[in-house]
Design an enzyme around this catalytic site. Structure first.
Site, PDB file in Angstrom:
ATOM      1  N   ASN A 273       0.838  -1.199   0.000  1.00 54.72           N
ATOM      2  CA  ASN A 273       0.000   0.000   0.000  1.00 54.72           C
ATOM      3  C   ASN A 273       0.878   1.256   0.000  1.00 54.72           C
ATOM      4  O   ASN A 273       1.815   1.372   0.781  1.00 54.72           O
ATOM      5  CB  ASN A 273      -0.893  -0.014   1.249  1.00 54.72           C
ATOM      6  CG  ASN A 273      -1.899   1.114   1.268  1.00 54.72           C
ATOM      7  OD1 ASN A 273      -1.533   2.283   1.258  1.00 54.72           O
ATOM      8  ND2 ASN A 273      -3.170   0.779   1.282  1.00 54.72           N
TER       9      ASN A 273
ATOM     10  N   HIS B 294      -3.473   0.591  -3.542  1.00 56.01           N
ATOM     11  CA  HIS B 294      -3.576  -0.484  -2.574  1.00 56.01           C
ATOM     12  C   HIS B 294      -2.473  -1.490  -2.916  1.00 56.01           C
ATOM     13  O   HIS B 294      -1.905  -1.463  -4.018  1.00 56.01           O
ATOM     14  CB  HIS B 294      -4.952  -1.151  -2.676  1.00 56.01           C
ATOM     15  CG  HIS B 294      -6.041  -0.421  -1.951  1.00 56.01           C
ATOM     16  ND1 HIS B 294      -7.301  -0.954  -1.763  1.00 56.01           N
ATOM     17  CD2 HIS B 294      -6.055   0.790  -1.340  1.00 56.01           C
ATOM     18  CE1 HIS B 294      -8.043  -0.105  -1.083  1.00 56.01           C
ATOM     19  NE2 HIS B 294      -7.325   0.970  -0.813  1.00 56.01           N
TER      20      HIS B 294
ATOM     21  N   GLU C 271      -2.464  -4.620  -3.756  1.00 52.02           N
ATOM     22  CA  GLU C 271      -2.690  -5.439  -4.948  1.00 52.02           C
ATOM     23  C   GLU C 271      -2.502  -4.619  -6.209  1.00 52.02           C
ATOM     24  O   GLU C 271      -1.971  -5.110  -7.226  1.00 52.02           O
ATOM     25  CB  GLU C 271      -4.106  -6.036  -4.927  1.00 52.02           C
ATOM     26  CG  GLU C 271      -4.409  -6.906  -3.712  1.00 52.02           C
ATOM     27  CD  GLU C 271      -5.018  -6.119  -2.551  1.00 52.02           C
ATOM     28  OE1 GLU C 271      -4.681  -4.924  -2.385  1.00 52.02           O
ATOM     29  OE2 GLU C 271      -5.831  -6.707  -1.821  1.00 52.02           O
TER      30      GLU C 271
ATOM     31  N   SER D 170      -8.402  -9.410   2.511  1.00 50.88           N
ATOM     32  CA  SER D 170      -9.436  -9.607   1.503  1.00 50.88           C
ATOM     33  C   SER D 170      -9.488  -8.402   0.557  1.00 50.88           C
ATOM     34  O   SER D 170      -9.638  -7.268   1.011  1.00 50.88           O
ATOM     35  CB  SER D 170     -10.787  -9.763   2.219  1.00 50.88           C
ATOM     36  OG  SER D 170     -11.825 -10.019   1.316  1.00 50.88           O
TER      37      SER D 170
ATOM     38  N   CYS E 150     -10.422  -5.351  -1.708  1.00 51.67           N
ATOM     39  CA  CYS E 150     -11.566  -4.437  -1.761  1.00 51.67           C
ATOM     40  C   CYS E 150     -12.211  -4.476  -3.147  1.00 51.67           C
ATOM     41  O   CYS E 150     -11.765  -5.191  -4.042  1.00 51.67           O
ATOM     42  CB  CYS E 150     -11.109  -3.008  -1.444  1.00 51.67           C
ATOM     43  SG  CYS E 150     -10.247  -2.228  -2.835  1.00 51.67           S
TER      44      CYS E 150
ATOM     45  N   CYS F  26      -9.570  -3.573  -5.964  1.00 51.75           N
ATOM     46  CA  CYS F  26      -8.559  -4.609  -6.240  1.00 51.75           C
ATOM     47  C   CYS F  26      -9.229  -5.870  -6.788  1.00 51.75           C
ATOM     48  O   CYS F  26      -8.665  -6.551  -7.666  1.00 51.75           O
ATOM     49  CB  CYS F  26      -7.773  -4.903  -4.969  1.00 51.75           C
ATOM     50  SG  CYS F  26      -6.912  -3.441  -4.331  1.00 51.75           S
TER      51      CYS F  26
END
Lengths: 131, 131
Positions: free
Chosen positions: B22, B33, B35, B60, B62, B65
């Site tokens: 991030n 983010h 990912e 997890s 969002c 992503c």
């Protein structure tokens, strides 16, 4: 070599606060679609700012850009055209996002010309192989 | 000031091809983010590469992503934990993405500690106001 003719602006309270355009070629980026570039250029906004914003895009936002709008609770997206490419508009609507499709002929002609002249670039940008 | 303890890697054919974390603080970015940073760092891949990849993330993914994974047809996502934050996992599954949740205690403790100590940063990153 062509350049993706896709742009985006973010409007809050009637004022354009950010602009973006697809940066795949310029920055070698797989994530800087126009909408993402626009949100990135806007910097770190407050949730309340996103929640009264309108995101404009040449083209129907893809899964990634639609997801970004959902993450930040952007309530409305105005789309130049969605004939060249159709993102997950039904899903956006099911999550409460208002979509306005302009069916703009200039946007559509720009996209059709780009796709015709740059098929490999186009399919790369939407995660597909050329058939 | 804390730093988001969320990282991501992209694996293709058993090899880590990209890493990300991030970058909201470091780059003032609303889109990086972990990912997304990882996918950006991977550069311009072929569709066939994404389609045999695995995306790993601390948390997890969002909406944004998850949408990026859908755009590129990433078939599998391995998630460290999904108790601190739950992305649109059911929607990902409905679109054919395989999810593996590790319920990793270290990931969860990292996230819980970060959220407790940096609530404003945390809520900013998921598009929410602190209640």
């Amino acid at each position: 070599m062509g350049e993706y003719p896709i742009v985006s602006v973010l409007v809050i309270d009637g004022i354009i606060v950010s602009r973006g355009h697809n940066q795949r070629i310029q920055k070698g980026s797989a994530i800087l679609h126009a909408e993402m570039d626009c949100l990135n250029n806007a910097g770190r906004l407050m949730a309340a700012d996103y929640q009264r914003s309108i995101l404009y895009s040449t083209l129907s936002p893809c899964d990634m850009c639609s997801g970004a709008a959902l993450l930040y609770g952007i309530p409305k997206i105005v789309v130049g055209e969605h004939n060249s490419f159709l993102g997950p508009e039904d899903y956006l609507k099911s999550r409460g996002v208002q979509l306005e499709i302009l069916y703009d002929l200039e946007c559509r002609q720009l996209m059709e010309s780009f796709i015709k002249n740059n098929p490999s670039l186009w399919y790369e940008d939407i995660g597909k192989e050329i058939i």
